[in-house]
Every structure is written in C-alpha cells, then in structure tokens.
Write a protein that holds these residues in place. Structure first.
Motif, short mmCIF file in Angstrom:
data_model
loop_
_atom_site.label_atom_id
_atom_site.label_comp_id
_atom_site.label_asym_id
_atom_site.label_seq_id
_atom_site.Cartn_x
_atom_site.Cartn_y
_atom_site.Cartn_z
N LEU A 1 25.14 28.31 -32.47
CA LEU A 1 24.97 29.74 -32.27
C LEU A 1 23.49 30.08 -32.10
O LEU A 1 22.64 29.54 -32.80
N TYR B 1 21.40 43.27 -48.35
CA TYR B 1 21.28 42.24 -47.33
C TYR B 1 22.22 42.52 -46.17
O TYR B 1 23.30 43.05 -46.36
N TYR B 2 21.79 42.12 -45.00
CA TYR B 2 22.63 42.28 -43.82
C TYR B 2 23.31 40.96 -43.49
O TYR B 2 22.69 39.89 -43.54
N ALA B 3 24.59 41.06 -43.11
CA ALA B 3 25.34 39.89 -42.66
C ALA B 3 26.33 40.34 -41.60
O ALA B 3 26.84 41.46 -41.66
N MET B 4 26.62 39.44 -40.66
CA MET B 4 27.49 39.78 -39.54
C MET B 4 28.95 39.56 -39.95
O MET B 4 29.43 38.41 -39.98
N SER C 1 13.50 34.24 -49.60
CA SER C 1 14.14 34.80 -50.80
C SER C 1 15.60 34.35 -50.80
O SER C 1 15.87 33.16 -50.75
N ASN C 2 16.55 35.28 -50.86
CA ASN C 2 17.95 34.88 -50.72
C ASN C 2 18.62 35.59 -49.55
O ASN C 2 19.80 35.93 -49.58
N TYR C 3 17.84 35.80 -48.47
CA TYR C 3 18.36 36.41 -47.25
C TYR C 3 19.05 35.34 -46.40
O TYR C 3 18.63 35.04 -45.27
N ASN D 1 22.88 33.72 -45.12
CA ASN D 1 24.32 33.85 -44.95
C ASN D 1 24.93 32.54 -44.45
O ASN D 1 24.24 31.74 -43.81
N TYR E 1 28.42 30.97 -42.35
CA TYR E 1 29.57 31.28 -41.50
C TYR E 1 30.36 29.99 -41.26
O TYR E 1 29.81 28.89 -41.21
N LEU F 1 32.29 35.18 -41.52
CA LEU F 1 31.34 35.24 -42.64
C LEU F 1 31.99 34.74 -43.92
O LEU F 1 33.04 35.23 -44.33
N TYR G 1 27.23 35.77 -48.24
CA TYR G 1 26.04 36.53 -47.89
C TYR G 1 25.11 36.58 -49.10
O TYR G 1 25.53 36.31 -50.22
N GLN H 1 32.09 36.65 -49.53
CA GLN H 1 32.64 37.75 -48.74
C GLN H 1 34.08 38.00 -49.14
O GLN H 1 34.83 37.08 -49.49
N TYR I 1 27.63 27.23 -40.32
CA TYR I 1 26.28 27.63 -39.93
C TYR I 1 25.63 28.47 -41.03
O TYR I 1 26.28 29.37 -41.57
N GLN J 1 22.44 31.19 -41.68
CA GLN J 1 21.71 32.18 -40.88
C GLN J 1 20.80 32.98 -41.80
O GLN J 1 21.25 33.45 -42.85
N SER K 1 18.43 36.26 -42.60
CA SER K 1 18.25 37.65 -42.20
C SER K 1 16.96 38.22 -42.78
O SER K 1 16.84 39.43 -42.97
N PHE L 1 19.84 31.06 -36.73
CA PHE L 1 20.91 30.22 -37.26
C PHE L 1 20.41 28.79 -37.44
O PHE L 1 19.52 28.33 -36.70
#
Lengths: 122, 106
Positions: free
Chosen positions: A47, A106-109, B30-32, B34, B36, B46, B49, B55, B87, B89, B91, B97
C-alpha cells in the motif's frame, strides 16, 4: 453506515492526468472530524498513501507524489477527488479512497472503498 | 519522511501458532501506529489503532504493543481466516505504510 465508492476511467494514457472521484454515502462528508484519503496498490505490491484532505479543505500529500497530486472536496456532491498528473506506467494500480476517523487522539483509516483499477497505457 | 520497516516480509505458520510481526519507524512516532489486515483481492481492514487499541469487531487474539520506534502485532492463536498480509501505518506526520508482512500457511 458510511460507505465509499471510487469511480473514474480505468484506462489513462501516459502523460495525461488521472482523475478519480470517491462518493460518500450514509453520512455527510462535511460532518465530524475526518480525513478523506487516497491510497494505491500496484498489483502484487504494498500500500502507498497518496494524500488526504480534511473536512475544512486542508490537504497533505506524499512527498514523492506531491508535485503531481491534487485532492479536493465537493461537499455539495458529498464527494472528494484525486487528480494525478503526468502519469506513467508506474502509476498503474488499484486506487482506494478511505475515511480516517479520530479514534482517541489518533487517526486511523476505518472505512475503505472497494478500490478501482487504473491502468496507464497507450 | 518517516520510513516504516516491517519484519519479517513473510512467514509460514500453522493454525494455533502464536505469530509476532514487528514494525520499526525511522524516527520516534510516539504511538501513532495503526495495523491493517488485507486478504487477497480484498480491501484493507483496520485491526489496531494507537499502537495497542483494538478496533471494534476485531477478535481479541489480535493485540498490538510498542511506542517510539518499535512496535509489534501479535496474533495469539492463528486461525485459518488470519492468513493474510499485514501492514503497519504511521499517522504521526505525512502518513506512510510499512511494506507488509505476508502470513502463509505452513
């Protein structure tokens, strides 16, 4: 619940501009704290994040694509769009649109479209 | 740009195995982070996160940990439906990714 659907030409000629639209259904594109994103995936590969637009219209792009990418939003149609200029065969991929939700700071898709295949060829 | 590196790129495991996938960031995020899951021909889904938050609707056998530059996705007991590519990712800044980890049947 919110659903996303990509649309646009499946075939684009080299050097031309790829244009895709993502239609949001089941909710308003301008409500809530969401980023609306584009991601692509060449066949058999990983991706790649292309960019995002906030509901306010502010954008952020992948630095490797930034010079060729424009993402915009049309709130009246509940859509957001991707334009990628000067395409080459390397831009052939499945293109996904996605919603990124603010999940506890936090943002996630969390919502994705089904994806649309775009081939760049003459 | 922040680069995300996953290891291994692929692994073979059996149903019931404990599986661990690692993701390393080129700088602190940090812990940003995610995670998938993508099954062949399907849309990414997802799982985790904020590095460790599950999730909604995701089975509890999936868990995430880490902070800073090193992160882990663990599947406590691999199920047949878990064979997929995973994956990470970030943020934290312009999003990126990892290259993916394919989990195959042994």
């Amino acid at each position: 619940q919110v659903q996303l659907q990509e649309s646009g030409p499946g075939l684009v000629k080299p050097s031309q501009t790829l244009s895709l639209t993502c239609t949001v259904s089941g909710g308003s594109i301008s409500s809530g704290s969401y980023y609306w994103s584009w991601i692509r995936q060449p066949a058999g590969r990983g991706l790649e994040w292309i960019g995002r637009i906030y509901t306010s219209g502010s954008t952020s792009y992948n630095p490797s694509l930034k010079s060729r990418v424009t993402i915009s939003v049309d709130t009246s149609k509940n859509q957001f769009s991707l334009k990628l200029s000067s395409v080459t065969a390397a831009d052939t991929a499945v293109y996904y649109c996605a919603r990124a939700t603010y999940l506890g700071y936090y943002y996630a898709m969390d919502v994705w479209g089904q994806g649309t295949t775009v081939t760049v060829s003459s | 740009d922040i680069q995300m590196t996953q290891s291994p790129s692929s692994l073979s495991a059996s149903v019931g195995d404990r599986v661990t996938i690692t993701c390393r960031a080129s700088q602190s995020i940090s812990n940003y982070l995610n995670w998938y899951q993508q099954k062949p021909g399907k849309v990414p889904n997802l799982l985790i996160y904020a590095a460790s938050s599950l999730q909604s609707g995701v089975p509890s056998r999936f868990s995430g940990s880490g902070s800073g530059t090193d992160f882990t996705l663990t599947i406590s007991s691999l199920q047949p439906e878990d064979f997929a590519t995973y994956y990470c990712q970030q943020s934290y800044s312009t999003w990126t990714f990892g290259q993916g980890t394919k989990v195959e049947i042994k």
